[in-house]
Each structure stands twice: as C-alpha cells, then as structure tokens.
Design a protein around this motif. Structure first.
Motif, short mmCIF file in Angstrom:
data_model
loop_
_atom_site.label_atom_id
_atom_site.label_comp_id
_atom_site.label_asym_id
_atom_site.label_seq_id
_atom_site.Cartn_x
_atom_site.Cartn_y
_atom_site.Cartn_z
N GLY A 96 0.83 -1.20 0.00
CA GLY A 96 0.00 0.00 0.00
C GLY A 96 0.86 1.25 0.00
O GLY A 96 2.03 1.23 0.39
N GLY A 97 0.33 2.34 -0.46
CA GLY A 97 1.08 3.59 -0.43
C GLY A 97 0.96 4.33 -1.75
O GLY A 97 0.24 3.94 -2.66
N GLU A 98 1.73 5.41 -1.84
CA GLU A 98 1.69 6.27 -3.01
C GLU A 98 2.77 5.85 -4.00
O GLU A 98 3.91 5.58 -3.62
CB GLU A 98 1.93 7.71 -2.56
N LEU A 99 2.45 5.79 -5.28
CA LEU A 99 3.40 5.44 -6.33
C LEU A 99 4.17 6.71 -6.68
O LEU A 99 3.61 7.69 -7.13
CB LEU A 99 2.66 4.90 -7.56
N LEU A 100 5.49 6.70 -6.49
CA LEU A 100 6.30 7.89 -6.68
C LEU A 100 7.03 7.91 -8.02
O LEU A 100 7.33 8.98 -8.54
CB LEU A 100 7.34 8.01 -5.55
N GLU A 101 7.32 6.75 -8.59
CA GLU A 101 8.13 6.72 -9.79
C GLU A 101 7.75 5.50 -10.64
O GLU A 101 7.47 4.43 -10.12
CB GLU A 101 9.62 6.61 -9.38
N VAL A 102 7.76 5.68 -11.96
CA VAL A 102 7.53 4.59 -12.90
C VAL A 102 8.81 4.40 -13.69
O VAL A 102 9.28 5.33 -14.36
CB VAL A 102 6.35 4.90 -13.86
N ASN A 103 9.43 3.24 -13.60
CA ASN A 103 10.75 3.00 -14.19
C ASN A 103 10.67 2.24 -15.52
O ASN A 103 11.58 1.49 -15.87
CB ASN A 103 11.65 2.24 -13.21
#
Length: 88
Positions: free
Chosen positions: A69-76
C-alpha cells in the motif's frame, strides 16, 4: 367497371413500351454507332492500398499493481517497453 379498365391499362402499357428506331439501328435521337476508344495493354506494378475500418487487439495485456500500500512515486518503464524478470 374494373373489368373494363384492365384491358385498357394493358393496352396503354404495351403502347408505351414501343419506340421507333432510326434507320441506322440506334435509339431515336441518337446518331449512329458509338465510337470505341482503344489502348495498348501495359504490364506494370500497381500500388496496393487497403482502406477499411477495424479493431486492433493485443495478444496479451498486463495490469501493473503495487504489492504494498502507499503512493506510487516513480515509474521506471515506458509503455510498450519489454521488461524482464528482476528489472527495476
């Protein structure tokens, strides 16, 4: 009354179907045979163009979901890019 009209209608239809032809054999008002244009046969490549409506469906699609769970900060990765096992 109707019995008298039927033979009259048949006679009128037959009379309207008859037309005179010119002495040249063409339809009335037309002057003789129609000229025909000729051209030589040429073998050459022709472009193939197909215009149509349709749908395109992928063979497979994948939904990427976070395992925590949590916020998605980066898409690699970029959409459509191949990814392998263990890649960030």
């Amino acid at each position: 009354m109707i019995r008298r009209l039927i033979p009259l209608l048949v006679l009128l239809l037959a009379a309207t179907g008859c037309t005179k032809k010119d002495e040249k054999g063409g339809p009335p008002g037309k002057g003789g045979p129609v000229p025909v244009n000729l051209a030589e046969v040429v073998a050459k490549d022709m472009p193939v163009e197909l215009r149509t409506f349709g749908n395109v469906e992928p063979i497979a699609s994948v939904a990427v979901k976070a395992q925590v769970g949590g916020e998605l900060l980066e898409v690699n990765f970029e959409e459509g890019q191949r990814v392998t096992k263990g890649q960030l």
